[in-house]
Structure formats: structure tokens, C-alpha cells
Design a protein around this motif. Structure first.
Motif, PDB file in Angstrom:
ATOM      1  N   UNK A 262      44.764 -67.946  31.004  1.00 52.31           N
ATOM      2  CA  UNK A 262      44.535 -66.665  31.662  1.00 52.31           C
ATOM      3  C   UNK A 262      45.261 -65.535  30.966  1.00 52.31           C
ATOM      4  N   UNK A 263      44.611 -64.398  30.837  1.00 49.89           N
ATOM      5  CA  UNK A 263      45.228 -63.204  30.268  1.00 49.89           C
ATOM      6  C   UNK A 263      46.295 -62.701  31.238  1.00 49.89           C
ATOM      7  N   UNK A 264      47.362 -62.108  30.705  1.00 51.24           N
ATOM      8  CA  UNK A 264      48.473 -61.645  31.527  1.00 51.24           C
ATOM      9  C   UNK A 264      48.590 -60.123  31.443  1.00 51.24           C
ATOM     10  N   UNK A 265      48.797 -59.488  32.604  1.00 49.02           N
ATOM     11  CA  UNK A 265      49.136 -58.067  32.688  1.00 49.02           C
ATOM     12  C   UNK A 265      50.512 -57.984  33.329  1.00 49.02           C
TER      13      UNK A 265
ATOM     14  N   UNK B 229      44.668 -52.044  37.021  1.00 44.49           N
ATOM     15  CA  UNK B 229      44.874 -53.482  37.238  1.00 44.49           C
ATOM     16  C   UNK B 229      43.773 -54.051  38.127  1.00 44.49           C
ATOM     17  N   UNK B 230      43.418 -53.332  39.153  1.00 46.29           N
ATOM     18  CA  UNK B 230      42.357 -53.806  40.061  1.00 46.29           C
ATOM     19  C   UNK B 230      41.019 -53.925  39.330  1.00 46.29           C
ATOM     20  N   UNK B 231      40.709 -52.975  38.467  1.00 42.94           N
ATOM     21  CA  UNK B 231      39.466 -53.071  37.673  1.00 42.94           C
ATOM     22  C   UNK B 231      39.490 -54.297  36.771  1.00 42.94           C
ATOM     23  N   UNK B 232      40.642 -54.561  36.159  1.00 46.34           N
ATOM     24  CA  UNK B 232      40.745 -55.729  35.284  1.00 46.34           C
ATOM     25  C   UNK B 232      40.586 -57.025  36.068  1.00 46.34           C
ATOM     26  N   UNK B 233      41.106 -57.054  37.279  1.00 46.35           N
ATOM     27  CA  UNK B 233      40.940 -58.234  38.130  1.00 46.35           C
ATOM     28  C   UNK B 233      39.470 -58.466  38.446  1.00 46.35           C
ATOM     29  N   UNK B 234      38.708 -57.386  38.590  1.00 44.96           N
ATOM     30  CA  UNK B 234      37.276 -57.506  38.843  1.00 44.96           C
ATOM     31  C   UNK B 234      36.509 -58.042  37.645  1.00 44.96           C
ATOM     32  N   UNK B 235      36.971 -57.701  36.434  1.00 48.19           N
ATOM     33  CA  UNK B 235      36.314 -58.160  35.208  1.00 48.19           C
ATOM     34  C   UNK B 235      36.657 -59.601  34.866  1.00 48.19           C
ATOM     35  N   UNK B 236      37.892 -59.992  35.145  1.00 48.26           N
ATOM     36  CA  UNK B 236      38.391 -61.296  34.693  1.00 48.26           C
ATOM     37  C   UNK B 236      39.030 -62.057  35.854  1.00 48.26           C
ATOM     38  N   UNK B 237      38.338 -63.040  36.402  1.00 50.91           N
ATOM     39  CA  UNK B 237      38.888 -63.792  37.536  1.00 50.91           C
ATOM     40  C   UNK B 237      40.062 -64.696  37.152  1.00 50.91           C
ATOM     41  N   UNK B 238      40.308 -64.893  35.864  1.00 47.05           N
ATOM     42  CA  UNK B 238      41.382 -65.778  35.410  1.00 47.05           C
ATOM     43  C   UNK B 238      42.669 -65.030  35.061  1.00 47.05           C
ATOM     44  N   UNK B 239      42.728 -63.744  35.355  1.00 49.84           N
ATOM     45  CA  UNK B 239      43.850 -62.899  34.936  1.00 49.84           C
ATOM     46  C   UNK B 239      45.101 -63.148  35.785  1.00 49.84           C
ATOM     47  N   UNK B 240      46.253 -63.038  35.142  1.00 51.94           N
ATOM     48  CA  UNK B 240      47.552 -63.073  35.813  1.00 51.94           C
ATOM     49  C   UNK B 240      48.058 -61.644  35.925  1.00 51.94           C
ATOM     50  N   UNK B 241      48.728 -61.316  37.037  1.00 47.26           N
ATOM     51  CA  UNK B 241      49.380 -60.014  37.190  1.00 47.26           C
ATOM     52  C   UNK B 241      50.819 -60.276  37.621  1.00 47.26           C
ATOM     53  N   UNK B 242      51.756 -59.765  36.827  1.00 50.37           N
ATOM     54  CA  UNK B 242      53.177 -59.923  37.111  1.00 50.37           C
ATOM     55  C   UNK B 242      53.782 -58.535  37.262  1.00 50.37           C
ATOM     56  N   UNK B 243      54.544 -58.319  38.339  1.00 55.22           N
ATOM     57  CA  UNK B 243      55.246 -57.055  38.535  1.00 55.22           C
ATOM     58  C   UNK B 243      56.734 -57.274  38.349  1.00 55.22           C
TER      59      UNK B 243
END
Length: 108
Positions: free
Chosen positions: A34-37, A78-92
């Protein structure tokens, strides 16, 4: 050879914790690829930056800042990227100095 995403995220969180920052997985993606943001929030001046994973021509992991603006604009990105890629990780990451704790190359 690159680390699996879940291992990389775990290491990022640990680095942040060692330095006294708070890091949280907001969204879990694919454990292997998964891609990471990373969203880095500076608690002192209340600003945020977003870093997105990319790969350079040599195949090494590289981090870019794909969006700028206020925190609500970054959250919308970030929300748009989550819509494009269901495998994405988001870390704050929340830190008094706004550090991101990414050890790989970060483009200016």
C-alpha cells in the motif's frame, strides 16, 4: 528490496515516539504494497504538511509534497487519494517541531 508498507509504517511510528511525538495510523492500507501518505502537524504553530510516497528512477523510495495549503485543503487532498486508492495508508504525526520522521529522501 523495499520494506512492506506495514513494517515501514511501524518503524515511522516508533521513530516518532522515541523523539516524543505522537504518530497514529488513520487508515490501514495493503500490508505489503500500500502507498503511504504522511501528514505532519506542527503543534506549535498549527500548520500541516503532507508527504506522499513516490519512487525515483532508480527505484528508491522518494517523498514529495503533492499538496500545499491550510489543513482543511490537505485533508481534502488525502480524502481524494483515499477515493482513488483503496490500499493507501494514512499516518498522522503530531510534533512540536513539525517533524515528519521520514528517513528516505524528501524532495523540497
Amino acid at each position: 528490496m523495499l520494506l512492506n508498507s506495514d513494517l515501514w509504517v511501524g518503524a515511522l511510528i516508533r521513530r516518532a515516539q522515541i523523539e516524543g511525538a505522537n504518530a497514529t495510523v488513520v487508515r490501514r492500507g495493503d500490508a505489503r504494497a500500500g502507498t503511504v501518505i504522511v501528514k505532519a502537524y506542527n503543534t506549535s504553530d498549527r500548520t500541516a504538511r503532507v508527504y506522499s510516497e513516490a519512487f525515483g528512477q532508480d527505484g528508491d523510495r522518494l517523498w514529495i509534497q503533492p499538496a500545499t495549503g491550510n489543513e482543511s485543503e490537505l485533508d481534502a487532498y488525502i480524502e481524494r487519494q483515499r477515493g482513488y486508492d483503496p490500499d493507501i495508508w494514512v499516518v498522522e504525526v503530531e510534533d512540536r517541531q513539525g517533524r515528519h520522521f521520514i528517513t528516505e529522501k524528501v524532495q523540497d
